[in-house]
Every structure is written in structure tokens, then in C-alpha cells.
Design a protein around this motif. Sequence first.
Motif, mmCIF file in Angstrom:
data_model
loop_
_atom_site.group_PDB
_atom_site.id
_atom_site.type_symbol
_atom_site.label_atom_id
_atom_site.label_comp_id
_atom_site.label_asym_id
_atom_site.label_seq_id
_atom_site.Cartn_x
_atom_site.Cartn_y
_atom_site.Cartn_z
ATOM 1 N N GLU A 23 13.325 -4.143 0.507
ATOM 2 C CA GLU A 23 12.927 -2.850 1.067
ATOM 3 C C GLU A 23 11.924 -3.032 2.208
ATOM 4 O O GLU A 23 11.960 -2.304 3.208
ATOM 5 C CB GLU A 23 12.319 -1.967 -0.025
ATOM 6 N N GLN A 24 11.031 -3.993 2.050
ATOM 7 C CA GLN A 24 10.055 -4.237 3.112
ATOM 8 C C GLN A 24 10.736 -4.866 4.333
ATOM 9 O O GLN A 24 10.414 -4.559 5.479
ATOM 10 C CB GLN A 24 8.946 -5.155 2.606
ATOM 11 N N ALA A 50 12.282 6.341 8.199
ATOM 12 C CA ALA A 50 12.323 7.117 6.959
ATOM 13 C C ALA A 50 13.693 7.759 6.772
ATOM 14 O O ALA A 50 14.242 7.778 5.666
ATOM 15 C CB ALA A 50 11.229 8.181 6.981
ATOM 16 N N VAL A 74 13.602 7.316 2.472
ATOM 17 C CA VAL A 74 12.331 7.436 1.735
ATOM 18 C C VAL A 74 11.346 8.212 2.613
ATOM 19 O O VAL A 74 11.525 8.306 3.838
ATOM 20 C CB VAL A 74 11.757 6.052 1.372
ATOM 21 N N THR A 85 6.002 6.297 2.559
ATOM 22 C CA THR A 85 6.518 5.092 1.898
ATOM 23 C C THR A 85 6.886 4.036 2.931
ATOM 24 O O THR A 85 6.657 2.840 2.737
ATOM 25 C CB THR A 85 7.748 5.436 1.040
ATOM 26 N N SER A 124 3.616 2.474 4.037
ATOM 27 C CA SER A 124 3.002 1.593 3.042
ATOM 28 C C SER A 124 3.798 0.297 2.893
ATOM 29 O O SER A 124 3.224 -0.788 2.755
ATOM 30 C CB SER A 124 2.881 2.312 1.689
ATOM 31 N N ARG A 125 5.123 0.402 2.943
ATOM 32 C CA ARG A 125 5.948 -0.815 2.885
ATOM 33 C C ARG A 125 5.691 -1.696 4.105
ATOM 34 O O ARG A 125 5.596 -2.921 3.999
ATOM 35 C CB ARG A 125 7.436 -0.445 2.829
#
Lengths: 248, 177
Positions: free
Chosen positions: B116-117, B135, B140, B144, B147-148
Motif C-alpha cells: 500500500e505504501q 486517494a 482511501v 490515509t 500517512s502512508r
Amino acid sequence: MKNAHEKAMALVDGQLAPADVPDLVEELARSPALVAELQGYLATAGRRIAEPFEAKGSEPPPAWLVDAVLRAPATGGAPSGPIAWRARGLLQRLKQRYAVPAWSLAAGPALAAVLVALGAWLAMPQPGRGGLAEEASLGLALERTESGKDAQVVALRPVLSFRSKDSTWCRQFELRYAAKQASHALACRSDSGRWNVVAATPPAALATRPAGSEPRKAIDERVTAIMGDQPLSRSDETAMIGKGWSRL
Amino acid sequence: MKDEIRERMVAILPRLRRFAYALTGNAEQGDDLVQDACLRALSRIDQWQPGTRLDSWMYRIAQNIWFDRVRANRVRGEVVDIEVAEAIAGSDGRVVAESELTLQAVVAALGRLPAEQRAVVALVCVEGASYQEAADITGVPIGTVMSRLARARRALNAALNQPELTRNGKLARKTGS
């Protein structure tokens, strides 16, 4: 942006709203830790991460990929693309749909690669069919190929096209492998549009493949035996491909 | 289907290949991913809404296919890409040369990130997508995404600034004389 941390990263990414800049500057003046955090973001910003991949984004895509986009069916039909990809796709579909019989085999792994390629070729897009019967022949490959390993087929090169004595179209072709090996084969097209392999040889080193040598000789002889007309010229062959090999 | 859409897909291919390369860390696997994404997009072209961005839709498809593969690899066991392995170890057994360090180290460092990152880094840092676009593509919230991305950057920063590695994955030792 909710907080100074997000603003610092957004600044690095060029996504900080101008209105938020003064606040961030004030925060940076007050917080050495935020400055350190910003430096960390800067270390992974800009070209440093993107640069290794830039060449990929500026080079023209390979022809087979463009061809797949331009010619692939748009309604979920049979996939098209390079032989290696089709072979992998076929193997995956075969694993999902078939309980592969435990055939008794005398052939080696290299022959399994041949069958992968032949099965893939036979499953080339043909309107109205899924190529599943042909996929069953890939069971041999599944018998011999370990998970996660690819067939070594890298290219299929037709070398000759002709009409047989019974008026079917046939093509002699060569399968080349990454291991500098090649197989020779002959396939003919049925009225339903299916290409049936008439003969195929096991892989052999490229050094032994010249015309007239074994094992190509066997295929050449087969071609001579069934050929009805002269081989198609390049322009006639191109025309036939364009017409989908419909009968004259 | 209109040929126009296929032509637009072809125009997107270079960027999609770059994105897929960043995701997979391997040029060949990247092209496989691109082709799979294109074929899936073509097979579901009726799901694409004219007026929306075709490139974002295709990025999302490629990302989802790749996520599926990552999950499948987790089930079957870890798969180490040759290019990533060589990037870590050095392709010829020497300590990684400085001139090769950037490319190989970035590929290797990306390869160590959670999927995901890595997707967010590929979209924002490589493709230049905005946080909002990332996004939309990843499905997401923008928070998010950020933050990732922040976590990924910390990991990348640490990885890219660690000492050079030898073929065996051990830290290079200064022999001195």
C-alpha cells in the motif's frame, strides 16, 4: 492540511496551498524537530525517487504491448499478447478450470515448454471459442513445470505459409527459447478457424537448426508432402492475415 | 468499442509502464502488469465512465491487479525479484558501485515497503499525482494517503542512507591497510 507534519510533506511535494505557507514557516522556526522531519522528506523528494523510473516513462512502449491494446477483444474474449504472457495466462486458467490428468510422460521439461507455446499459439484469439480443448494439452507442462517458473519460450516466428493439397492453410513456424534453443513445427487451419499442430520437434540448440538439418528436416519433409500450392509471397501472406485466413 | 479509447490507452502506456515498474521493481513484470491491466480495462470498458479520467481508472486497475499478486505471493511464499535481489546484493558480487547506487537502491528500498505504501509512493513521487488523485486511485481517504506516504518516506530515507551492502546482504567492511 491538518497539522504541521502534513504541511511539511505537502510543501516538499509541491502540494501545499499558498495560504498555508506562512503558518508552516512559523512552525519551522519554532520546532527543530519539524525541520529535521522536513529534511527527511526532502531526502526522498523530487528526482531521487522518480529518476530511476523516468526512462521507462519516456521510452516508446513495445510493439506487442501496443498491439495488445489495439487488437485485444473488448468484451472479455481470449487474451492476446506475447507468447510468454499467453502461456502464463493459459496456465493460470488451466489450473483454475481443469483437474489435470496424471499423464505418463517420457518427455523432458523442454518438451513441456514446447507444449506451453503450442497451446498458447493455438489459443490465439479466435472468435467464438475459448481454446479450452487446446489448453488441455498444457497439462503436460503442468506435470513438469514448478510453480513460479516460466516457460522459456520467448518467440514464435512463422517461416512459411502455404495452402495444402486439401485446400487448408498451413504455416511452418519456429519456436525460440531463452536458452538458445528452438523447435520447429507445422500447423494447419481448420474451417472453424482453429490451428491444429500437425508436427513438432523437441527443442534443440540453435546451432543445429539450419534448413535440411535434423530435426528441422522432418518438418520440411512434412511441408513438402502436404503442400498444394507454392508458398505465399510476403504480400499475399500479409493479405491473408488481413482477411483472417478466409478461403479464397 | 471506439478506437479512440484504444488510442488513448496507447497514449497512456508510457506512464502506466513507469508506474508498473515502480510497483513491481522489475521491468518485465511491470510490462506484464501493464498488459494485464490493459486487457482487463478493455474487457470492462463499459464500466469506465466517459468524462472521467481514463488514466486514473487504468492506474487503479493496475494497482488492484498488483495487490492481488502480492497477496497471492504471500500465500505461496515470498518471491524475490531478480532485479531487486541484485539491487540489494550487487549484480557482480562487488559492493554496489556508487554510480549504480541511486537506481538500485531506490528500487530495492521501494521493494521493501508494504504494497500500500509502495503504491502511494509510485503515484505521488513517481507519477506526480496529487494527494487527492492518489486517494481517488487507491480508494482511501486523503489523510490515509498522506500517512502512508509519510511512513514510506521515513522508511525510504532510512534505507537510502544506510551503508552500502555486499552481495551477501552484509554491511561492507572497511579493510584498511
